[in-house]
Design an enzyme around this catalytic site. Structure first.
Site, mmCIF file in Angstrom:
data_model
loop_
_atom_site.group_PDB
_atom_site.id
_atom_site.type_symbol
_atom_site.label_atom_id
_atom_site.label_comp_id
_atom_site.label_asym_id
_atom_site.label_seq_id
_atom_site.Cartn_x
_atom_site.Cartn_y
_atom_site.Cartn_z
ATOM 1 N N TYR A 193 4.689 -4.553 8.452
ATOM 2 C CA TYR A 193 3.766 -4.073 7.449
ATOM 3 C C TYR A 193 3.930 -4.796 6.005
ATOM 4 C CZ TYR A 193 1.743 -1.096 3.872
ATOM 5 O OH TYR A 193 1.076 -0.489 2.728
ATOM 6 N N TYR A 245 -9.094 3.694 -2.873
ATOM 7 C CA TYR A 245 -8.180 5.105 -2.861
ATOM 8 C C TYR A 245 -8.880 6.219 -3.299
ATOM 9 C CZ TYR A 245 -4.897 1.413 -1.637
ATOM 10 O OH TYR A 245 -4.336 0.393 -1.233
HETATM 11 N N1 GLN Z 1 2.440 -2.916 -0.069
HETATM 12 C C1 GLN Z 1 2.135 -1.960 -0.937
HETATM 13 C C2 GLN Z 1 2.582 -0.730 -0.271
HETATM 14 O O1 GLN Z 1 2.753 -0.652 0.549
HETATM 15 C C3 GLN Z 1 0.572 -1.863 -0.616
HETATM 16 C C4 GLN Z 1 0.009 -0.953 -1.517
HETATM 17 C C5 GLN Z 1 -1.184 -1.417 -2.138
HETATM 18 O O2 GLN Z 1 -1.654 -2.345 -2.286
HETATM 19 N N2 GLN Z 1 -1.965 -0.328 -2.800
HETATM 20 O O3 GLN Z 1 3.049 0.101 -1.199
#
Ligand code: GLN
Length: 309
Positions: A193, A245
């Site tokens: 990830y 979000y």
């Molecule tokens: N890599 C980031 C995290 O996991 C991705 C979060 C995002 O772009 N909102 O916190």
């Protein structure tokens, strides 16, 4: 729609009109390398379904894809496992909570949707491959194909920075394994990830990826089907409802496009049957969305009548 010159001028004006809003946001420091970006940078690329490009500002500046990777890895996970299996593990409902929230994980059967970190980590855990190297290679190749850019690479520094500070994501993953939502080696899953989030892109790459979605899964230039229509529809819908979000509702009202933001400062947006858009501005609002990016999209949506609503 007007000439190519007119549209380029509209893009340049919208950057100029909104650039100063960068001051209202902040560079994220929870992933230390992201705080090194030039806060004033701003760029945009649009590609239409005829394959013509329109760009302005810092559209060639590289940034890490971060959460814009979530809808893309979701496509690959559905291709690998089928819709039923993926959505057996991850829901499709907006949360109204921050992207890295743990609140709606405890006491629920599965993460709310694949656009928040918990859901995205569960999706990443479903990518097929004999080991992490092969899995990452498949993700990178898929991103390169969507972006039509064989030069997409991992940003090693951001990847290591995120790995170093990613305990919230580890917590989400360990909790999900405890709840039988995911299985396997948690360090490997979060490592994959972190890597998918740390792939370097620019505005042109995001616009190229988005136009395939805008064209219902078909590359408008080669006319090759890259994503099955049904999967493209699912992913576009999730972007429209959950992609920004806990700002997805007001973004739908003000901009009205299926879009996905990332804390690297990028936003990928699609205008059905018309455009793919990639926009960049590294300072973020309190929800983790590019301040200038959202402003620019709002202005363009109003001027070019882009809202789907
Ligand atoms: N890599 C980031 C995290 O996991 C991705 C979060 C995002 O772009 N909102 O916190």
């Amino acid at each position: 729609m007007g000439s190519k010159k007119e549209l380029t001028q509209i893009l340049e004006d919208s950057l100029k009109n909104n650039q100063n809003y960068y001051k209202q946001g902040e560079l994220p420091n929870y992933i230390p390398t992201l705080a090194k970006a030039d806060p004033k940078a701003v760029g945009i690329s649009m590609v239409d379904v005829e394959g013509d490009f329109y760009s302005a500002g810092d559209f060639e500046t590289n940034f890490t894809i971060q959460s814009v990777s979530k809808p893309l890895v979701l496509i690959l996970a559905i291709l690998d496992n089928g819709t039923e299996l993926v959505f057996d593990k991850v829901g499709v409902e907006p949360t109204g909570d921050p992207f890295n929230s743990i609140i709606k994980l405890t006491g629920f059967a599965k993460p709310y949707n694949p656009m928040i970190n918990a859901g995205a980590i569960a999706v990443t855990s479903m990518i097929k491959g004999k080991d992490n190297e092969e899995k990452f290679d498949r993700i990178l190749k898929f991103f390169r194909r969507l972006a039509k850019n064989d030069e997409l690479e991992l940003d090693q520094e951001t990847y290591l920075s995120e790995k170093d500070t990613g305990d919230r994501n580890r917590s989400l993953a360990y909790y999900m394994r405890d709840q039988d939502i995911i299985e396997g080696d948690i360090e490997e899953i979060v490592d994959l990830y972190f890597k998918q989030c740390s792939i370097k892109v620019n505005c042109i790459d995001l616009a190229n990826m988005a136009v395939i979605l805008a064209n219902q899964g078909i590359d408008p230039v080669t006319e090759e089907r890259i994503i099955p229509k049904k999967i493209a529809r699912i992913v576009r819908t999730l972007m429209a409802t959950c992609g920004m979000y806990d700002k997805s509702g007001s973004f739908a009202i003000e901009v009205g496009l299926a879009a996905k933001s990332g804390v690297g400062g990028g936003i990928m947006a699609e205008v059905p049957e018309r455009f793919g858009i990639g926009v960049y501005g590294p300072t973020l609002d309190d929800k983790g969305n590019s301040i200038v990016g959202m402003r620019v999209l709002k202005e363009l949506s109003e001027k070019l009548n882009l809202s789907i609503f």
